[in-house]
Design an enzyme around this catalytic site. Structure first.
Site, PDB file in Angstrom:
ATOM      1  N   GLY A 242     -15.251 -19.396   0.212  1.00  0.00           N
ATOM      2  CA  GLY A 242     -14.655 -18.880   1.445  1.00  0.00           C
ATOM      3  C   GLY A 242     -15.707 -18.335   2.393  1.00  0.00           C
ATOM      4  O   GLY A 242     -16.861 -18.096   1.993  1.00  0.00           O
TER       5      GLY A 242
ATOM      6  N   SER B  51       0.819  -1.223   0.000  1.00  0.00           N
ATOM      7  CA  SER B  51       0.000   0.000   0.000  1.00  0.00           C
ATOM      8  C   SER B  51       0.852   1.272   0.000  1.00  0.00           C
ATOM      9  O   SER B  51       0.487   2.246  -0.679  1.00  0.00           O
ATOM     10  CB  SER B  51      -0.962   0.002   1.183  1.00  0.00           C
ATOM     11  OG  SER B  51      -1.941  -0.983   0.998  1.00  0.00           O
TER      12      SER B  51
ATOM     13  N   LYS C 131      -8.710  -5.654  11.628  1.00  0.00           N
ATOM     14  CA  LYS C 131      -9.919  -5.061  11.026  1.00  0.00           C
ATOM     15  C   LYS C 131     -11.141  -5.131  11.946  1.00  0.00           C
ATOM     16  O   LYS C 131     -11.984  -4.244  11.909  1.00  0.00           O
ATOM     17  CB  LYS C 131     -10.245  -5.747   9.698  1.00  0.00           C
ATOM     18  CG  LYS C 131      -9.278  -5.418   8.577  1.00  0.00           C
ATOM     19  CD  LYS C 131      -9.747  -6.026   7.276  1.00  0.00           C
ATOM     20  CE  LYS C 131      -8.711  -5.850   6.183  1.00  0.00           C
ATOM     21  NZ  LYS C 131      -9.191  -6.308   4.877  1.00  0.00           N
TER      22      LYS C 131
ATOM     23  N   LYS D 171     -19.091 -22.723   9.026  1.00  0.00           N
ATOM     24  CA  LYS D 171     -18.573 -21.359   9.126  1.00  0.00           C
ATOM     25  C   LYS D 171     -19.271 -20.431   8.119  1.00  0.00           C
ATOM     26  O   LYS D 171     -19.523 -19.255   8.405  1.00  0.00           O
ATOM     27  CB  LYS D 171     -17.053 -21.380   8.876  1.00  0.00           C
ATOM     28  CG  LYS D 171     -16.332 -20.304   9.638  1.00  0.00           C
ATOM     29  CD  LYS D 171     -14.836 -20.407   9.490  1.00  0.00           C
ATOM     30  CE  LYS D 171     -14.225 -19.020   9.408  1.00  0.00           C
ATOM     31  NZ  LYS D 171     -12.829 -19.034   8.964  1.00  0.00           N
TER      32      LYS D 171
ATOM     33  N   GLY E 252     -13.251 -12.928   6.355  1.00  0.00           N
ATOM     34  CA  GLY E 252     -13.581 -11.516   6.212  1.00  0.00           C
ATOM     35  C   GLY E 252     -13.721 -11.090   4.759  1.00  0.00           C
ATOM     36  O   GLY E 252     -14.614 -10.308   4.408  1.00  0.00           O
TER      37      GLY E 252
ATOM     38  N   ASN F 292     -17.723 -23.403   1.125  1.00  0.00           N
ATOM     39  CA  ASN F 292     -16.581 -23.269   2.047  1.00  0.00           C
ATOM     40  C   ASN F 292     -16.153 -24.635   2.560  1.00  0.00           C
ATOM     41  O   ASN F 292     -16.977 -25.531   2.716  1.00  0.00           O
ATOM     42  CB  ASN F 292     -16.959 -22.364   3.227  1.00  0.00           C
ATOM     43  CG  ASN F 292     -15.734 -21.939   4.017  1.00  0.00           C
ATOM     44  OD1 ASN F 292     -14.722 -21.570   3.438  1.00  0.00           O
ATOM     45  ND2 ASN F 292     -15.795 -22.014   5.339  1.00  0.00           N
TER      46      ASN F 292
ATOM     47  N   THR G  78     -15.358 -25.485   5.457  1.00  0.00           N
ATOM     48  CA  THR G  78     -16.144 -25.756   6.665  1.00  0.00           C
ATOM     49  C   THR G  78     -17.525 -25.108   6.477  1.00  0.00           C
ATOM     50  O   THR G  78     -17.681 -23.908   6.720  1.00  0.00           O
ATOM     51  CB  THR G  78     -15.453 -25.142   7.904  1.00  0.00           C
ATOM     52  OG1 THR G  78     -14.049 -25.395   7.803  1.00  0.00           O
ATOM     53  CG2 THR G  78     -15.991 -25.712   9.193  1.00  0.00           C
TER      54      THR G  78
ATOM     55  N   ASP H 100     -13.175  -2.568   1.121  1.00  0.00           N
ATOM     56  CA  ASP H 100     -12.960  -3.831   0.395  1.00  0.00           C
ATOM     57  C   ASP H 100     -14.127  -4.120  -0.548  1.00  0.00           C
ATOM     58  O   ASP H 100     -13.939  -4.667  -1.634  1.00  0.00           O
ATOM     59  CB  ASP H 100     -12.815  -5.001   1.377  1.00  0.00           C
ATOM     60  CG  ASP H 100     -11.484  -4.959   2.113  1.00  0.00           C
ATOM     61  OD1 ASP H 100     -10.524  -4.366   1.581  1.00  0.00           O
ATOM     62  OD2 ASP H 100     -11.401  -5.521   3.230  1.00  0.00           O
TER      63      ASP H 100
ATOM     64  N   TYR I  13      -3.368 -11.929  -5.499  1.00  0.00           N
ATOM     65  CA  TYR I  13      -2.619 -11.175  -6.513  1.00  0.00           C
ATOM     66  C   TYR I  13      -1.143 -11.560  -6.547  1.00  0.00           C
ATOM     67  O   TYR I  13      -0.371 -11.024  -7.330  1.00  0.00           O
ATOM     68  CB  TYR I  13      -2.782  -9.662  -6.307  1.00  0.00           C
ATOM     69  CG  TYR I  13      -2.463  -9.172  -4.927  1.00  0.00           C
ATOM     70  CD1 TYR I  13      -3.484  -8.962  -4.012  1.00  0.00           C
ATOM     71  CD2 TYR I  13      -1.152  -8.918  -4.539  1.00  0.00           C
ATOM     72  CE1 TYR I  13      -3.205  -8.507  -2.731  1.00  0.00           C
ATOM     73  CE2 TYR I  13      -0.858  -8.473  -3.273  1.00  0.00           C
ATOM     74  CZ  TYR I  13      -1.886  -8.270  -2.368  1.00  0.00           C
ATOM     75  OH  TYR I  13      -1.600  -7.834  -1.108  1.00  0.00           O
TER      76      TYR I  13
ATOM     77  N   THR J  23      -5.168  -3.477   8.324  1.00  0.00           N
ATOM     78  CA  THR J  23      -5.142  -4.804   7.705  1.00  0.00           C
ATOM     79  C   THR J  23      -5.071  -5.884   8.779  1.00  0.00           C
ATOM     80  O   THR J  23      -5.183  -5.590   9.981  1.00  0.00           O
ATOM     81  CB  THR J  23      -4.013  -4.898   6.640  1.00  0.00           C
ATOM     82  OG1 THR J  23      -4.180  -6.120   5.926  1.00  0.00           O
ATOM     83  CG2 THR J  23      -2.621  -4.832   7.236  1.00  0.00           C
TER      84      THR J  23
HETATM   85  P1  ATR Z   1      -9.828 -13.574   5.407  1.00  0.00           P
HETATM   86  O1  ATR Z   1     -10.341 -12.858   6.620  1.00  0.00           O
HETATM   87  O2  ATR Z   1      -8.634 -12.943   4.781  1.00  0.00           O
HETATM   88  O3  ATR Z   1     -10.905 -13.860   4.425  1.00  0.00           O
HETATM   89  P2  ATR Z   1      -9.791 -16.055   6.906  1.00  0.00           P
HETATM   90  O4  ATR Z   1     -10.757 -15.505   7.877  1.00  0.00           O
HETATM   91  O5  ATR Z   1      -8.594 -16.753   7.414  1.00  0.00           O
HETATM   92  O6  ATR Z   1      -9.227 -14.946   5.925  1.00  0.00           O
HETATM   93  O7  ATR Z   1     -10.601 -17.007   5.921  1.00  0.00           O
HETATM   94  C1  ATR Z   1      -9.967 -17.780   5.022  1.00  0.00           C
HETATM   95  C2  ATR Z   1     -10.974 -18.618   4.235  1.00  0.00           C
HETATM   96  O8  ATR Z   1     -10.230 -19.484   3.408  1.00  0.00           O
HETATM   97  C3  ATR Z   1     -11.861 -19.499   5.093  1.00  0.00           C
HETATM   98  O9  ATR Z   1     -13.120 -19.621   4.469  1.00  0.00           O
HETATM   99  C4  ATR Z   1     -11.123 -20.834   5.072  1.00  0.00           C
HETATM  100  O10 ATR Z   1     -11.942 -21.977   5.207  1.00  0.00           O
HETATM  101  P3  ATR Z   1     -12.437 -22.509   6.658  1.00  0.00           P
HETATM  102  O11 ATR Z   1     -13.610 -21.646   7.014  1.00  0.00           O
HETATM  103  O12 ATR Z   1     -12.805 -23.931   6.424  1.00  0.00           O
HETATM  104  O13 ATR Z   1     -11.262 -22.344   7.578  1.00  0.00           O
HETATM  105  C5  ATR Z   1     -10.571 -20.825   3.690  1.00  0.00           C
HETATM  106  N1  ATR Z   1      -9.366 -21.665   3.598  1.00  0.00           N
HETATM  107  C6  ATR Z   1      -8.156 -21.406   4.124  1.00  0.00           C
HETATM  108  N2  ATR Z   1      -7.293 -22.424   3.826  1.00  0.00           N
HETATM  109  C7  ATR Z   1      -7.989 -23.319   3.092  1.00  0.00           C
HETATM  110  C8  ATR Z   1      -7.677 -24.558   2.480  1.00  0.00           C
HETATM  111  N3  ATR Z   1      -6.445 -25.079   2.547  1.00  0.00           N
HETATM  112  N4  ATR Z   1      -8.646 -25.193   1.800  1.00  0.00           N
HETATM  113  C9  ATR Z   1      -9.892 -24.688   1.707  1.00  0.00           C
HETATM  114  N5  ATR Z   1     -10.263 -23.528   2.267  1.00  0.00           N
HETATM  115  C10 ATR Z   1      -9.328 -22.829   2.950  1.00  0.00           C
END
Ligand code: ATR
Length: 282
Positions: free
Chosen positions: A129, A21, A72, A157, A132, A152, A154, A105, A224, A68
């Site tokens: 995903g 940034s 946040k 979540k 955040g 996702n 999970t 964002d 990116y 960041t």
């Molecule tokens: P951010 O706030 O930057 O979005 P985060 O809160 O860590 O980051 O979220 C990361 C996302 O990527 C989550 O949805 C996570 O899935 P889980 O909810 O199951 O944890 C997903 N993620 C991270 N690593 C992963 C992986 N190896 N395979 C699949 N999903 C993944």
């Protein structure tokens, strides 16, 4: 001639050394002749966020900040969040002059999709995903008129995220499904909001190799680094289109810049500076 810095802004995070940034914003200040503005990185450990905000505002003379990972959510209780930041439970831009905060964002993603002529109204969009970044994507895409499904690793979540967004932003009608299920659907766009495929794990891909990839769709990958992920390659190999996340980073920054300075920055200048900073790192 010595340049006097009268207006300071910066990004707080932990760690924050990797942030590009500063290069982006300082290039825009320079291009606009705002030579008395300066943007820097400030490493703040999580346990002193509140104290640090006060110090940066009252003694540091900062006009505002970007926020960041991992701060946040934590900054929210020390500022006056606008509707968008409240809906997302997270802020990435603070204006110390009135202590307000927002989340750019959402604008970063939607503005970049729009700049790339990606149609959103009534388009079936799959968000991968539930962190955040996914929250901001779901919020922005639903408001832009897209029909959104969340996938996702999970699923619980993702359900929690949607339950939160229903309460905080009145968002309804977003389903949680599996990739296998959505692979059968008519999809227009997939937005990857996970770090899967990000440097240094560039071989990873959120779409498994043994699942047929939909033909002719658009991928927006928030990653990116690298500029081209395996997911993006898959989309292109299947007659589709792929857009990487650098534009989102630049445009969320541009939205913050406009809040602090009241001036719309030259997005191409910020893009070039971000690209150069990334090239330097690799
Ligand atoms: P951010 O706030 O930057 O979005 P985060 O809160 O860590 O980051 O979220 C990361 C996302 O990527 C989550 O949805 C996570 O899935 P889980 O909810 O199951 O944890 C997903 N993620 C991270 N690593 C992963 C992986 N190896 N395979 C699949 N999903 C993944």
């Amino acid at each position: 001639m010595a340049v006097i810095i009268r207006h300071k802004v910066g990004v707080i995070g932990w760690p924050v050394e990797h942030s590009i940034s500063p290069q982006m914003h300082n290039a825009a200040f320079q291009a606009l002749g705002l030579t008395d503005w300066f943007y820097d990185r400030i490493a703040i450990p999580p346990d002193i966020v509140g104290h640090s905000l006060r110090t940066l505002r009252d003694e540091g003379g900062y006009v505002g900040l970007n926020v960041t990972v991992p701060h946040k959510q934590a900054v929210m209780r020390y500022v006056r969040p606008d509707e968008r930041a409240q809906a997302l439970g997270a802020a990435n831009t603070i204006d110390f002059r009135d202590n307000t905060a927002t989340n750019t964002d959402v604008a970063g993603l939607i503005d970049d999709l729009t700049a790339n002529d990606v149609l959103l109204v009534n388009t079936h969009v799959v968000v991968i995903g539930a962190g955040g970044a996914a929250r901001a994507a779901v919020y922005g895409l639903v408001h832009a008129g897209a029909k959104v499904t969340v996938v996702n690793r999970t699923p619980q979540k993702a359900q929690v995220m949607l339950a939160d967004l229903a309460v905080s932003a009145g968002i309804q009608g977003v389903a949680v499904r599996s990739l296998e299920e959505v692979a059968q659907d008519e999809i227009g766009l997939i937005v990857n909001c996970t770090p899967v495929g990000m440097w240094p794990n560039e071989d990873a891909c959120p779409w498994p190799d043994d699942l047929p990839f939909p033909q002719g769709i658009t991928i927006y990958d928030m990653i990116y680094r690298p500029r081209r992920t395996r997911l993006m390659e898959k989309a292109e190999a299947n007659g589709g289109r792929a857009i990487g996340g650098l534009g989102m980073l630049v445009r969320q920054g541009a939205a913050s810049f406009a809040i602090w300075t009241g001036i719309q920055p030259p997005v191409e200048v910020m893009f070039e500076a971000a690209e150069a900073a990334l090239t330097e790192k690799t």
